[in-house]
Structures are given as structure tokens and as C-alpha cells.
Write a protein that holds these residues in place. Structure first.
Motif, PDB file in Angstrom:
ATOM      1  N   VAL A 256       0.841  -1.056   0.171  1.00  0.00           N
ATOM      2  CA  VAL A 256       0.002  -0.065  -0.029  1.00  0.00           C
ATOM      3  C   VAL A 256       0.913   1.482  -0.048  1.00  0.00           C
ATOM      4  CG1 VAL A 256      -1.822   1.260   1.201  1.00  0.00           C
ATOM      5  CG2 VAL A 256      -1.709  -1.233   1.406  1.00  0.00           C
ATOM      6  N   ILE A 257       1.219   1.777  -1.146  1.00  0.00           N
ATOM      7  CA  ILE A 257       1.951   3.043  -1.392  1.00  0.00           C
ATOM      8  C   ILE A 257       1.432   4.136  -2.049  1.00  0.00           C
ATOM      9  CG2 ILE A 257       4.056   1.701  -1.076  1.00  0.00           C
ATOM     10  CD1 ILE A 257       4.323   1.779  -4.375  1.00  0.00           C
ATOM     11  N   GLU A 258       1.622   5.279  -1.811  1.00  0.00           N
ATOM     12  CA  GLU A 258       1.311   6.483  -2.493  1.00  0.00           C
ATOM     13  C   GLU A 258       1.503   6.423  -4.107  1.00  0.00           C
ATOM     14  OE1 GLU A 258       2.430  10.110  -0.420  1.00  0.00           O
ATOM     15  OE2 GLU A 258       2.551   9.116   1.230  1.00  0.00           O
ATOM     16  N   SER A 259       0.997   7.283  -4.952  1.00  0.00           N
ATOM     17  CA  SER A 259       1.336   7.222  -6.274  1.00  0.00           C
ATOM     18  C   SER A 259       2.575   7.662  -6.612  1.00  0.00           C
ATOM     19  CB  SER A 259       0.359   8.271  -6.911  1.00  0.00           C
ATOM     20  OG  SER A 259       0.224   9.414  -6.495  1.00  0.00           O
TER      21      SER A 259
ATOM     22  N   SER B 227      -5.113   2.345   9.790  1.00  0.00           N
ATOM     23  CA  SER B 227      -6.532   1.888  10.067  1.00  0.00           C
ATOM     24  C   SER B 227      -6.564   0.595   9.028  1.00  0.00           C
ATOM     25  CB  SER B 227      -7.633   3.117   9.408  1.00  0.00           C
ATOM     26  OG  SER B 227      -7.522   4.009  10.406  1.00  0.00           O
ATOM     27  N   PHE B 228      -6.081   0.723   8.051  1.00  0.00           N
ATOM     28  CA  PHE B 228      -6.102  -0.372   7.081  1.00  0.00           C
ATOM     29  C   PHE B 228      -5.509  -1.760   7.690  1.00  0.00           C
ATOM     30  CE2 PHE B 228      -3.418  -2.910   4.090  1.00  0.00           C
ATOM     31  CZ  PHE B 228      -4.579  -3.466   3.321  1.00  0.00           C
ATOM     32  N   VAL B 229      -4.377  -1.599   8.380  1.00  0.00           N
ATOM     33  CA  VAL B 229      -3.626  -2.575   8.811  1.00  0.00           C
ATOM     34  C   VAL B 229      -4.360  -3.171  10.058  1.00  0.00           C
ATOM     35  CG1 VAL B 229      -1.562  -3.257  10.343  1.00  0.00           C
ATOM     36  CG2 VAL B 229      -1.532  -2.131   8.192  1.00  0.00           C
ATOM     37  N   ALA B 230      -5.059  -2.283  10.947  1.00  0.00           N
ATOM     38  CA  ALA B 230      -5.842  -2.697  12.217  1.00  0.00           C
ATOM     39  C   ALA B 230      -7.168  -3.511  11.424  1.00  0.00           C
ATOM     40  CB  ALA B 230      -6.430  -1.646  12.791  1.00  0.00           C
ATOM     41  N   GLY B 231      -7.485  -3.303  10.565  1.00  0.00           N
ATOM     42  CA  GLY B 231      -8.723  -3.962   9.935  1.00  0.00           C
ATOM     43  C   GLY B 231      -8.423  -5.162   9.419  1.00  0.00           C
ATOM     44  N   LEU B 232      -7.202  -5.435   9.186  1.00  0.00           N
ATOM     45  CA  LEU B 232      -6.764  -6.735   8.880  1.00  0.00           C
ATOM     46  C   LEU B 232      -7.104  -8.087   9.798  1.00  0.00           C
ATOM     47  CD1 LEU B 232      -3.378  -6.058   6.966  1.00  0.00           C
ATOM     48  CD2 LEU B 232      -5.447  -6.491   6.022  1.00  0.00           C
TER      49      LEU B 232
END
Length: 104
Positions: free
Chosen positions: A18-21, A43-48
Motif C-alpha cells: 500500500v503505497i502512494e502514487s 486503520s487499514f492494517v488494524a482492519g486486517l
């Protein structure tokens, strides 16, 4: 005759970045630490899954070491037929001596 049931454990490895453009090199991406991450990424990682302590967790850890060489925790998810331990690179130790971060 005794019948034994064995649990088959298939191991699959997937990599997701997950990286920026902005164009980053592999070394730059793997050199990121948890202090380099954004709130959205966290938040993304916590949602895994659930954050588990590798030193004390008795379940599946995806071959992450419990001695600290792979970090102290990882996101973990399980249900009736699946266990996943996510190797989240920013929470793994970063070595200033290894610009390619081969241990991540």
C-alpha cells in the motif's frame, strides 16, 4: 486398525504493498517504519485482524519468529477454516546496515 486424522496446513504467501502514487524503490518501501505510516494505513492494517504478541501467541504466526527478529506483533485473523498471520513490514525491525531490508 486405528484411523488418524491429520490437519493439512497449506501455506500461501501473498504480498501487498500500500503505497502512494509517488514512485518508490523497493528499498525505500521496505525501510519504512511504523512512525512513517499514515493514519489511513494504520486503520487499514488494524482492519486486517487482531494484533497478537508474537512472543506469547500460541496460534499460527506464519513462520514469524517469536524472539523479536520479526518484530513483536502482527495482525492475525482466523475463522472456522482459515488462519492468517500478516507480515506487516513497517512493524518489523529495520536494519540501517541492510539497505535492501532482506529480513523483512
Amino acid at each position: 486398525m486405528e484411523e488418524f486424522m491429520t490437519k493439512s496446513e497449506d501455506e500461501h504467501r501473498y504480498s501487498g504493498d500500500v503505497i502512494e502514487s509517488i514512485k518508490w524503490s523497493e528499498a525505500e518501501i521496505l525501510s519504512n517504519t511504523s512512525s512513517d505510516t499514515s493514519g489511513s494505513y494504520n486503520s487499514f492494517v488494524a482492519g486486517l485482524g487482531w494484533k497478537v504478541d508474537l512472543r506469547t501467541f500460541p496460534g499460527y504466526t506464519g513462520k514469524l519468529e517469536d524472539c523479536g527478529s520479526d518484530g513483536t506483533d502482527c495482525p492475525y485473523f482466523a475463522d472456522d477454516g482459515l488462519e492468517v498471520a500478516f507480515h506487516e513490514a513497517t512493524s518489523m525491525p529495520t536494519s540501517a546496515k541492510d539497505p535492501r531490508q532482506l529480513n523483512k
